[in-house]
Design an enzyme around this catalytic site. Structure first.
Site, PDB file in Angstrom:
ATOM      1  N   HIS A  20       0.802  -1.044   0.036  1.00 55.67           N
ATOM      2  CA  HIS A  20       0.102   0.029   0.029  1.00 55.67           C
ATOM      3  C   HIS A  20       0.803   1.527   0.105  1.00 55.67           C
ATOM      4  CE1 HIS A  20      -3.015  -2.995   1.360  1.00 55.67           C
ATOM      5  NE2 HIS A  20      -3.736  -2.144   0.415  1.00 55.67           N
ATOM      6  N   ASN A  21       1.473   1.533  -1.150  1.00 53.80           N
ATOM      7  CA  ASN A  21       2.588   2.656  -1.360  1.00 53.80           C
ATOM      8  C   ASN A  21       2.192   3.499  -2.471  1.00 53.80           C
ATOM      9  OD1 ASN A  21       3.373   1.224  -3.522  1.00 53.80           O
ATOM     10  ND2 ASN A  21       4.687   0.085  -2.235  1.00 53.80           N
ATOM     11  N   LEU A  22       2.864   4.343  -2.885  1.00 54.89           N
ATOM     12  CA  LEU A  22       2.374   5.503  -3.860  1.00 54.89           C
ATOM     13  C   LEU A  22       2.386   4.713  -5.321  1.00 54.89           C
ATOM     14  CD1 LEU A  22       4.777   6.842  -5.818  1.00 54.89           C
ATOM     15  CD2 LEU A  22       5.432   7.679  -3.430  1.00 54.89           C
ATOM     16  N   VAL A  23       2.920   3.541  -5.383  1.00 53.79           N
ATOM     17  CA  VAL A  23       3.034   2.881  -6.818  1.00 53.79           C
ATOM     18  C   VAL A  23       1.429   2.171  -6.724  1.00 53.79           C
ATOM     19  CG1 VAL A  23       4.173   1.253  -8.276  1.00 53.79           C
ATOM     20  CG2 VAL A  23       5.655   2.291  -6.436  1.00 53.79           C
ATOM     21  N   HIS A  24       1.068   1.790  -5.884  1.00 55.72           N
ATOM     22  CA  HIS A  24      -0.278   1.132  -5.751  1.00 55.72           C
ATOM     23  C   HIS A  24      -1.229   2.220  -6.162  1.00 55.72           C
ATOM     24  CE1 HIS A  24      -3.873  -1.083  -4.758  1.00 55.72           C
ATOM     25  NE2 HIS A  24      -4.144  -0.170  -3.750  1.00 55.72           N
ATOM     26  N   HIS A  37      -7.203   7.080  -2.628  1.00 57.69           N
ATOM     27  CA  HIS A  37      -7.880   6.094  -2.036  1.00 57.69           C
ATOM     28  C   HIS A  37      -7.229   5.279  -0.998  1.00 57.69           C
ATOM     29  CE1 HIS A  37      -5.896   3.192  -4.269  1.00 57.69           C
ATOM     30  NE2 HIS A  37      -6.426   2.052  -3.614  1.00 57.69           N
ATOM     31  N   ASP A  38      -5.883   5.202  -0.999  1.00 54.92           N
ATOM     32  CA  ASP A  38      -5.125   4.412   0.136  1.00 54.92           C
ATOM     33  C   ASP A  38      -4.366   5.499   0.879  1.00 54.92           C
ATOM     34  OD1 ASP A  38      -6.373   1.912   0.439  1.00 54.92           O
ATOM     35  OD2 ASP A  38      -5.264   1.119  -1.284  1.00 54.92           O
ATOM     36  N   GLN A  85      -4.438 -17.187  -3.666  1.00 59.65           N
ATOM     37  CA  GLN A  85      -4.556 -16.291  -5.083  1.00 59.65           C
ATOM     38  C   GLN A  85      -5.814 -16.781  -6.022  1.00 59.65           C
ATOM     39  OE1 GLN A  85      -3.587 -13.790  -3.774  1.00 59.65           O
ATOM     40  NE2 GLN A  85      -2.209 -12.836  -5.336  1.00 59.65           N
TER      41      GLN A  85
HETATM   42  P1  5GP Z   1      -6.934  -1.965  -0.756  1.00 57.26           P
HETATM   43  O1  5GP Z   1      -6.362  -2.525   0.627  1.00 57.26           O
HETATM   44  O2  5GP Z   1      -5.894  -1.793  -1.696  1.00 57.26           O
HETATM   45  O3  5GP Z   1      -7.815  -0.865  -0.664  1.00 57.26           O
HETATM   46  O4  5GP Z   1      -7.982  -3.153  -1.162  1.00 57.26           O
HETATM   47  C1  5GP Z   1      -7.320  -4.141  -1.689  1.00 57.26           C
HETATM   48  C2  5GP Z   1      -7.368  -5.347  -0.748  1.00 57.26           C
HETATM   49  O5  5GP Z   1      -7.831  -6.378  -1.614  1.00 57.26           O
HETATM   50  C3  5GP Z   1      -6.251  -5.813  -0.095  1.00 57.26           C
HETATM   51  O6  5GP Z   1      -6.133  -5.246   0.976  1.00 57.26           O
HETATM   52  C4  5GP Z   1      -6.439  -7.374   0.011  1.00 57.26           C
HETATM   53  O7  5GP Z   1      -7.185  -7.728   1.027  1.00 57.26           O
HETATM   54  C5  5GP Z   1      -7.249  -7.609  -1.199  1.00 57.26           C
HETATM   55  N1  5GP Z   1      -6.319  -7.931  -2.310  1.00 57.26           N
HETATM   56  C6  5GP Z   1      -5.727  -7.101  -3.286  1.00 57.26           C
HETATM   57  N2  5GP Z   1      -4.616  -8.120  -4.018  1.00 57.26           N
HETATM   58  C7  5GP Z   1      -4.792  -9.303  -3.585  1.00 57.26           C
HETATM   59  C8  5GP Z   1      -4.052 -10.479  -3.966  1.00 57.26           C
HETATM   60  O8  5GP Z   1      -3.276 -10.418  -4.756  1.00 57.26           O
HETATM   61  N3  5GP Z   1      -4.417 -11.620  -2.953  1.00 57.26           N
HETATM   62  C9  5GP Z   1      -5.063 -11.626  -1.923  1.00 57.26           C
HETATM   63  N4  5GP Z   1      -5.288 -12.500  -1.304  1.00 57.26           N
HETATM   64  N5  5GP Z   1      -5.688 -10.388  -1.687  1.00 57.26           N
HETATM   65  C10 5GP Z   1      -5.574  -9.289  -2.391  1.00 57.26           C
HETATM   66 MN    MN Z   2      -5.968   0.011  -2.609  1.00 55.74          MN
END
Ligand code: 5GP
Ligand code: MN
Length: 606
Positions: free
Chosen positions: A288-292, A328-329, A486
């Site tokens: 959860h960094n700026l690249v995301h 958003h994050d 996954q």
């Molecule tokens: P964010 O936290 O970025 O707002 O929402 C994304 C969420 O989706 C992550 O916190 C995680 O719970 C889930 N997520 C995103 N990518 C993956 C992944 O590759 N595998 C799994 N298991 N969860 C993911």
């Molecule tokens: Mn996100």
């Protein structure tokens, strides 16, 4: 819309199923405001008073000017019309088309009442930490039970831990109280939208002036690929010396002409983007960094532009969508909402355990946008600011993963109804999909994101262990089954999300494209060759998802063999020892060992 049935259904059976047919055959349409006593009296009355007061001959069965289906007037109109149709049927004089259209309208009204009613019967007692237990459900419960997709998952389809993680992350125990009024679809005709000048091809209008930001040539070169589905945000970040978010934000606000339109001062924009980057870097998160942030923003742009959804939106809505993705994050702590709640963090306290992180992302970024040096919104009118803010709040709150099943279900319900999709709901789903889109990108990108996310999860697991808390699902670096998790994530979360989003985009864009075509504004090529009226969306994510899932399957098989081998080795070392721990660390597979498959077919759209 389905074709009209050849023959009208037997009206008495319809009545008996959907309403209460009294001896006199009076059909009672129920709304939530009807009390039980009212129901009793109206069903025993010989005819409805509404029906009595409206003369049968004077009722027009035209369907052009019907009230919106989720209004009280709709029920009223329905009851009058159904009764009128009943009488006309007796005389054998209802044109088939009138009958069809009116029944379809009535069905929509009933569905709307049904959704309305069932949205208030949510179970509030369930504990989100417990995985949902499959139980027989009444049809009424099924409609709003966000867990039902999970309970349909065969117990042995995914490992228990993955199931627990799905339950913990993507469902919520608290009743998601619907905010009335926001759910209502907006009614706006396509013709009106076109007349209002929304169908302007503004995406590629780009003003070279008004910019003080120097963009290095290597960055400029990579930014040209922003319209590709599998855009390499990591390469951009390297070329940009760690400033991918700044350049993506800057590029898009220019590209959509928002800098000019909203008179965004370039040094304020620069300051805003730099502060965003600082916030994303605060906790040094692997994922959860700026690249995301940059990745999700670019993905949102890709969906808006490739599908041409941007044409459906006002400038202000595009602006809000891009900013929502950028922020958003913001200041993500690298831990989950559940971790905040379990540890009673300051954020959890502040936001009463509800959408803890998401509330913070929004609040903290609006603070920045309010500050003098970063106020990119200072030329918005009061109304524009309110609309912008409402939209950003709604979109970012909807990235709370515990809202996932509810969000998909709500959208599926909207897709089944004849009227337009609410823009806030549509854009929220686009952002949600972009947020979980890396499993639908090239394997090389997806694999890298997976490693980073799992590392972040494992760090949380380490902290939980130190704190003496139970380690959250997928957070135990010794036990987590990466490949299996996954597959579960793709099958139960990502794939269904993209499927619903695809349907949503097609529903929104088909009439828009039809109208545009009739005005010769958009070329013919976006239409399906066989069915000229159907808009066909380019879906580059579909291939990637399938490829990536297969790769994880192969990996899962290898991991299982490796575990077996290790178990056997252990057993041969210590005879008679009972290993009560049957899971072993499944290392994230080495990227280099697997050939990189390019599935970025999304370039150029159709
Ligand atoms: P964010 O936290 O970025 O707002 O929402 C994304 C969420 O989706 C992550 O916190 C995680 O719970 C889930 N997520 C995103 N990518 C993956 C992944 O590759 N595998 C799994 N298991 N969860 C993911
Ligand atoms: Mn996100």
């Amino acid at each position: 819309v389905a074709n009209p049935p050849d023959r009208a259904k037997d009206d008495s059976s319809v009545g008996a199923k959907n309403g209460q047919l009294s001896r006199a055959g009076s059909l009672t349409v129920l709304r939530r405001t009807n009390s039980k006593s009212k129901l009793a009296s109206s069903s025993s009355s010989r005819t409805s008073s509404i029906a009595e007061s409206d003369s049968y001959a004077s009722v027009d069965l035209g369907t052009d000017k019907l009230p919106p289906i989720d209004t009280p007037e709709a029920s009223h109109v329905c009851s009058i019309r159904l009764r009128n149709i009943l009488r006309r049927i007796q005389n054998g004089e209802v044109p088939k088309e009138d009958l069809y259209k009116n029944l379809e309208y009535a069905a929509s009204v009933l569905e709307s009442v049904y959704v309305d009613e069932t949205s208030t019967v949510k179970d509030t007692t369930k504990n989100s930490i417990e995985p949902p237990t499959p139980q027989p459900k009444s049809s009424k419960e099924r409609l709003t039970d966000e867990d039902d997709e999970l309970s349909e998952v065969e117990p042995d389809a995914v490992p228990t831990e993955v199931r627990d993680w799905l339950a913990l992350t993507f469902t919520r125990s608290m009743n998601n109280v619907r905010r009335r009024g926001q759910e209502k679809p907006k009614f706006r005709s396509v013709a009106h939208a076109i007349r209002a000048g929304i169908m302007v091809d503004r995406i590629y209008r780009r003003l070279s002036s008004s910019s003080t930001l120097h963009i290095p040539p290597a960055v400029l070169q990579l930014l040209k690929g922003m319209d590709d589905w599998s855009f390499d945000v990591f390469a951009l970040n390297s070329a940009a010396d760690g400033h991918s978010l700044k350049y993506v934000g800057y590029e898009l606000l220019q590209k959509y002409d928002l800098v000019t339109k909203y008179k965004i001062n370039s040094s304020m924009l620069d300051s805003f983007l730099l502060q965003l980057e600082a916030g994303y870097s605060k906790y040094k998160n692997p994922y959860h960094n700026l690249v995301h942030g940059a990745d999700v923003t670019q993905t949102v742009h890709n969906i808006l532009s490739q599908s041409k959804l941007a044409h459906w939106l006002t400038d202000l809505e595009v602006f809000a969508t891009i900013v929502a993705a950028l922020i958003h994050d913001f200041e993500h702590t690298g831990t989950t909402n559940n971790f905040h709640i379990q540890t009673g963090s300051e954020f959890a306290l502040l936001y009463n355990d509800k959408a803890v992180l998401e509330n913070h992302h929004i609040c903290a970024s609006f603070r920045i946008m309010r500050s003098e040096e970063s106020n990119i919104l200072n030329h918005l009118s009061r109304e524009e600011y309110r609309e912008f803010r409402a939209l950003v709040i709604e979109m970012v709150l909807a990235t709370d993963m515990s809202f996932h099943f509810q969000q998909l279900k709500n959208m599926k319900n909207l897709l089944g109804m004849p009227e337009n999709i609410d823009k806030q709901k549509a854009l929220s789903l686009v952002l949600h999909c972009a947020d979980i889109s890396h499993p639908a990108k090239d394997w090389s990108l997806h694999h890298r994101w997976t490693n980073q996310l799992l590392e972040e999860f494992f760090k949380q697991g380490d902290r939980e262990q130190e704190l003496g808390l139970p380690i959250s699902p997928l957070c135990d670096r010794e036990k987590t089954l990466v490949a299996e998790s996954q597959i579960g994530f793709i099958d139960f979360i990502v794939d269904p999300s993209f499927t619903v989003m695809t349907e949503m985009l097609e529903k929104i864009l088909t009439p828009l494209q039809k109208a545009a075509r009739s005005e010769e504004a958009i070329s013919e090529e976006v239409f399906d060759k066989s069915d000229k009226s159907k808009y066909v969306l380019s879906t580059p994510w579909a291939d990637c998802l399938a490829i990536n899932k297969n790769k994880w399957k192969e990996q899962a098989a290898k991991d299982a063999e490796e575990r077996k081998r290790k178990e056997a080795e252990e057993k041969s070392k210590v005879p008679n020892s009972n290993t009560n721990n049957n899971t072993t660390k499944a290392p994230v597979p080495a990227d280099k060992a697997t050939p990189v498959v390019n599935c970025s077919t999304g370039k150029g759209g159709n």
